[in-house]
Design an enzyme around this catalytic site. Structure first.
Site, PDB file in Angstrom:
ATOM      1  N   LYS A  29       0.834  -1.216   0.000  1.00 40.02           N
ATOM      2  CA  LYS A  29       0.000   0.000   0.000  1.00 40.02           C
ATOM      3  C   LYS A  29       0.862   1.257   0.000  1.00 40.02           C
ATOM      4  O   LYS A  29       0.614   2.194  -0.767  1.00 40.02           O
ATOM      5  CB  LYS A  29      -0.924  -0.038   1.227  1.00 40.02           C
ATOM      6  CG  LYS A  29      -1.936   1.098   1.291  1.00 40.02           C
ATOM      7  CD  LYS A  29      -3.154   0.706   2.098  1.00 40.02           C
ATOM      8  CE  LYS A  29      -2.967   0.802   3.585  1.00 40.02           C
ATOM      9  NZ  LYS A  29      -2.805   2.180   4.081  1.00 40.02           N
ATOM     10  N   ARG A  34       2.913   5.963  -3.316  1.00 38.14           N
ATOM     11  CA  ARG A  34       4.075   6.755  -3.757  1.00 38.14           C
ATOM     12  C   ARG A  34       4.269   6.663  -5.268  1.00 38.14           C
ATOM     13  O   ARG A  34       4.608   7.652  -5.918  1.00 38.14           O
ATOM     14  CB  ARG A  34       5.314   6.295  -2.986  1.00 38.14           C
ATOM     15  CG  ARG A  34       5.275   6.801  -1.531  1.00 38.14           C
ATOM     16  CD  ARG A  34       6.144   5.978  -0.614  1.00 38.14           C
ATOM     17  NE  ARG A  34       6.211   6.549   0.727  1.00 38.14           N
ATOM     18  CZ  ARG A  34       5.283   6.402   1.680  1.00 38.14           C
ATOM     19  NH1 ARG A  34       4.170   5.719   1.436  1.00 38.14           N
ATOM     20  NH2 ARG A  34       5.437   6.937   2.883  1.00 38.14           N
ATOM     21  N   GLY A 103      -5.103   7.994   5.384  1.00 41.10           N
ATOM     22  CA  GLY A 103      -4.199   8.971   6.004  1.00 41.10           C
ATOM     23  C   GLY A 103      -3.013   9.270   5.099  1.00 41.10           C
ATOM     24  O   GLY A 103      -2.557  10.417   5.007  1.00 41.10           O
ATOM     25  N   ARG A 132      -8.485  12.290  12.485  1.00 46.06           N
ATOM     26  CA  ARG A 132      -7.065  11.975  12.678  1.00 46.06           C
ATOM     27  C   ARG A 132      -6.199  13.237  12.614  1.00 46.06           C
ATOM     28  O   ARG A 132      -6.484  14.154  11.848  1.00 46.06           O
ATOM     29  CB  ARG A 132      -6.621  10.927  11.636  1.00 46.06           C
ATOM     30  CG  ARG A 132      -7.353   9.619  11.844  1.00 46.06           C
ATOM     31  CD  ARG A 132      -6.961   8.577  10.836  1.00 46.06           C
ATOM     32  NE  ARG A 132      -5.567   8.179  10.973  1.00 46.06           N
ATOM     33  CZ  ARG A 132      -4.946   7.391  10.113  1.00 46.06           C
ATOM     34  NH1 ARG A 132      -5.583   6.923   9.062  1.00 46.06           N
ATOM     35  NH2 ARG A 132      -3.691   7.074  10.301  1.00 46.06           N
ATOM     36  N   SER A 177       7.523   9.086  11.601  1.00 44.81           N
ATOM     37  CA  SER A 177       6.365   8.850  10.738  1.00 44.81           C
ATOM     38  C   SER A 177       6.773   9.040   9.288  1.00 44.81           C
ATOM     39  O   SER A 177       7.210  10.122   8.886  1.00 44.81           O
ATOM     40  CB  SER A 177       5.243   9.825  11.094  1.00 44.81           C
ATOM     41  OG  SER A 177       4.334   9.917  10.010  1.00 44.81           O
ATOM     42  N   GLN A 179       4.797   9.119   6.880  1.00 44.17           N
ATOM     43  CA  GLN A 179       3.849  10.031   6.222  1.00 44.17           C
ATOM     44  C   GLN A 179       4.320  11.474   6.389  1.00 44.17           C
ATOM     45  O   GLN A 179       4.300  12.257   5.441  1.00 44.17           O
ATOM     46  CB  GLN A 179       2.450   9.839   6.807  1.00 44.17           C
ATOM     47  CG  GLN A 179       1.877   8.467   6.468  1.00 44.17           C
ATOM     48  CD  GLN A 179       0.501   8.231   7.055  1.00 44.17           C
ATOM     49  OE1 GLN A 179       0.014   9.020   7.861  1.00 44.17           O
ATOM     50  NE2 GLN A 179      -0.121   7.135   6.666  1.00 44.17           N
ATOM     51  N   ASP A 329       1.917  -1.353  11.762  1.00 42.67           N
ATOM     52  CA  ASP A 329       0.624  -1.805  11.236  1.00 42.67           C
ATOM     53  C   ASP A 329       0.332  -3.271  11.585  1.00 42.67           C
ATOM     54  O   ASP A 329      -0.775  -3.760  11.334  1.00 42.67           O
ATOM     55  CB  ASP A 329       0.574  -1.608   9.714  1.00 42.67           C
ATOM     56  CG  ASP A 329       0.584  -0.123   9.344  1.00 42.67           C
ATOM     57  OD1 ASP A 329       0.181   0.710  10.183  1.00 42.67           O
ATOM     58  OD2 ASP A 329       1.007   0.210   8.225  1.00 42.67           O
ATOM     59  N   LYS A 356      -4.531   5.734  14.525  1.00 42.14           N
ATOM     60  CA  LYS A 356      -4.625   5.084  13.204  1.00 42.14           C
ATOM     61  C   LYS A 356      -6.094   5.142  12.750  1.00 42.14           C
ATOM     62  O   LYS A 356      -6.866   5.929  13.289  1.00 42.14           O
ATOM     63  CB  LYS A 356      -4.097   3.650  13.297  1.00 42.14           C
ATOM     64  CG  LYS A 356      -2.602   3.575  13.584  1.00 42.14           C
ATOM     65  CD  LYS A 356      -1.791   4.090  12.430  1.00 42.14           C
ATOM     66  CE  LYS A 356      -0.318   4.159  12.737  1.00 42.14           C
ATOM     67  NZ  LYS A 356       0.430   4.856  11.687  1.00 42.14           N
ATOM     68  N   ARG A 402      -7.402  -3.419   9.281  1.00 46.92           N
ATOM     69  CA  ARG A 402      -6.457  -4.370   9.898  1.00 46.92           C
ATOM     70  C   ARG A 402      -7.093  -5.088  11.089  1.00 46.92           C
ATOM     71  O   ARG A 402      -6.750  -6.228  11.395  1.00 46.92           O
ATOM     72  CB  ARG A 402      -5.166  -3.659  10.287  1.00 46.92           C
ATOM     73  CG  ARG A 402      -4.491  -3.009   9.078  1.00 46.92           C
ATOM     74  CD  ARG A 402      -3.008  -2.843   9.197  1.00 46.92           C
ATOM     75  NE  ARG A 402      -2.508  -1.895   8.220  1.00 46.92           N
ATOM     76  CZ  ARG A 402      -2.215  -2.196   6.944  1.00 46.92           C
ATOM     77  NH1 ARG A 402      -2.341  -3.424   6.491  1.00 46.92           N
ATOM     78  NH2 ARG A 402      -1.768  -1.261   6.131  1.00 46.92           N
TER      79      ARG A 402
HETATM   80  C1  S3P Z   1       2.513   4.769   6.106  1.00 47.04           C
HETATM   81  C2  S3P Z   1       3.156   5.074   7.269  1.00 47.04           C
HETATM   82  C3  S3P Z   1       2.701   4.619   8.592  1.00 47.04           C
HETATM   83  C4  S3P Z   1       1.724   3.458   8.466  1.00 47.04           C
HETATM   84  C5  S3P Z   1       0.678   3.689   7.422  1.00 47.04           C
HETATM   85  C6  S3P Z   1       1.334   3.909   6.073  1.00 47.04           C
HETATM   86  C7  S3P Z   1       3.056   5.313   4.835  1.00 47.04           C
HETATM   87  O1  S3P Z   1       2.033   5.687   9.234  1.00 47.04           O
HETATM   88  O2  S3P Z   1       1.110   3.196   9.702  1.00 47.04           O
HETATM   89  O3  S3P Z   1      -0.184   2.572   7.346  1.00 47.04           O
HETATM   90  O4  S3P Z   1       2.685   4.819   3.756  1.00 47.04           O
HETATM   91  O5  S3P Z   1       3.858   6.242   4.901  1.00 47.04           O
HETATM   92  P1  S3P Z   1       2.841   6.837  10.029  1.00 47.04           P
HETATM   93  O6  S3P Z   1       3.629   7.594   9.032  1.00 47.04           O
HETATM   94  O7  S3P Z   1       1.782   7.679  10.660  1.00 47.04           O
HETATM   95  O8  S3P Z   1       3.683   6.126  11.022  1.00 47.04           O
END
Ligand code: S3P
Length: 444
Positions: A29, A34, A103, A132, A177, A179, A329, A356, A402
């Site tokens: 995912k 990306r 997210g 969130r 993180s 993200q 995750d 999450k 999940r």
């Molecule tokens: C992700 C980063 C993680 C992960 C999410 C996907 C990503 O979150 O839990 O399912 O693709 O960058 P965080 O960046 O909040 O840790």
């Protein structure tokens, strides 16, 4: 606007049997998001093999299409082509960008959009996503000159972005993180000077690997790559991306085959990026019976096949803040595994799990307690005493993908059948999960 939350569906789960066979899990995912985003802002065509054809990446593609990016249809088994619009080619959308449940879509888009000078964007999502925290991205982006507004002091969607000329910055993030890191990296591509991101612990590095392959100027340093410096000024060039199977989806079969008597499963083509393989380290702690075969590198990501087999006596495990980013995750399914280890397993350093798709510490503790688990919810984790016994009952994913799949594996191991409400939440990251489960589950 209507809330696109997941509608109610109930799966009737038959306990018992054993799991046997080969399985290929859908595409990763994180890498899928990306590939879509980087392809969109490149020059030329990007071709993606193995993109995850699930709701979350479809949300990313939908938003990009609204900004004028042509992306071919996303369906199982077919490759996806993106006609990149270049670093500055995204159009101002006429409608609100709906990130659904994702997210990653919302946070990475924030990074992508804050530097589009003079253009206005509104981002929203479903009920879960609108609750969130987004300041973790908005605040560092503001250090680069971004303008992001929203409810609760800019923390909650709907969010409004007015594109600005950004300047480079040195940004230390308080949480590991990917993200947040990736949002800053995307913003940095259009800033007027270099930007550095320094994380407390190294988070997944798919953005670094893929942006480099697309031609971005990146320097990686610090202990285990915690420092990333991005220098703007280079154009990205469309690439061929091959997305490996998602280890976070493989996790359900890894744990299921370890715990369900007489099971043997081979999971083929699983991504084994070291920033994601915390679950393998936990299986080692449990002394589970598995082997990684056929290790190879595909399009810049390590990949392998994992054969996993039932093991009767499993050791309890410890997860702390150091390993947490490598398995964040997988905590829901590992909490199920802990119920079948001989002793007390301890999960700490996981307060991030509370923000999450659901509060995963509260939801897993609540649902597993319904099955009779000996589980104590802690502020940043869980303490679980393995009793080797769960009882089938009516369960609910509480709309979390999940959680839905973790409860499915718990249900297989229980005495008596279960029902799982909101089971279609699994579609967020693993379309076809329930039919795959039925294919692998054998009674003889
Ligand atoms: C992700 C980063 C993680 C992960 C999410 C996907 C990503 O979150 O839990 O399912 O693709 O960058 P965080 O960046 O909040 O840790």
């Amino acid at each position: 606007m209507t809330d696109p939350s997941i509608s109610l569906s109930t799966y009737h789960l038959k306990a018992g049997g054993s799991l046997k066979g080969k399985v290929r899990v859908p595409g990763d995912k994180s890498i899928s998001h990306r590939a879509l985003l980087f392809g969109a802002i490149s020059e030329g065509v990007t071709k993606i093999e193995g993109l995850l054809p699930a709701e979350d990446p479809i949300s990313t593609a939908r938003c990009l299409r609204q900004m004028g990016v042509r992306i071919s249809s996303i369906s199982k088994g077919s490759s996806v082509e993106i006609e990149g619009v270049g670093l500055n080619g995204l159009k101002e959308p006429k409608e609100i960008l709906d990130c659904g449940n994702s997210g990653t879509t919302m946070r990475l888009l924030l990074g992508l959009l804050v530097g589009r000078e003079g253009k206005h964007f509104v981002l929203t999502g479903d009920k879960s996503l609108r609750s969130r925290p987004m300041n973790r991205v908005g605040q560092p982006l503001k250090m680069m000159g971004a303008s992001v507004r929203g409810r609760s002091n800019g923390n909650l969607a709907p969010l409004s972005v007015l594109g600005q000329k950004l300047h480079g910055a040195v940004i230390g993030t308080p949480i590991a993180s990917a993200q947040v890191k990736s949002a800053i990296m995307l913003a940095a591509l259009t800033a007027n000077g270099p930007t550095s991101v320094i994380e407390p612990t190294h988070s997944r590095d798919h953005s670094e690997r893929m942006l480099k392959a697309f031609g971005a100027k990146l320097e990686i340093g610090g202990e285990m790559g915690r420092h990333v410096k991005i220098s703007p000024g280079t154009k990205l060039k469309g690439q061929s991306v091959v997305v490996p199977g998602d280890i976070s989806s493989a996790a359900f079969w890894l744990v299921a085959a370890t715990l369900v008597p007489d099971s043997v499963i081979t999971i083929e083509n699983v991504g084994l990026n070291p920033t994601r393989t915390g679950i393998i380290e936990v299986l080692e702690q449990m002394e589970a019976n598995f082997q990684i075969k056929n290790k190879r590198d595909i399009a810049g990501e390590p990949v392998g096949d994992i054969q996993v087999q039932y093991k009767a006596q499993l050791k309890p495990f410890k997860i702390d803040g150091e390993i947490m980013p490598r398995l964040i995750d997988e905590v829901p399914i590992l909490s199920v595994a802990a119920c079948f280890c001989n002793g007390i397993s301890q999960i700490t350093g996981g307060s991030e799990l509370r923000v999450k798709e659901t509060d995963r510490l509260a939801v897993m503790a609540r649902q597993l307690k319904r099955m009779g688990a000996n589980i104590q919810e802690e502020p940043d984790g869980m303490t679980i005493k393995g009793t080797n016994k769960l009882i089938g009952t009516s369960l609910d994913s509480e709309t979390d993908h999940r959680v839905a799949m973790s409860l499915a594996i718990a249900g297989l191991l229980a005495k008596g059948d279960s029902t799982i409400n909101n089971s279609n939440a699994a579609d967020i990251s693993y379309p076809g999960f329930w039919s795959e489960l039925e294919r692998l589950q054998q009674y003889n």
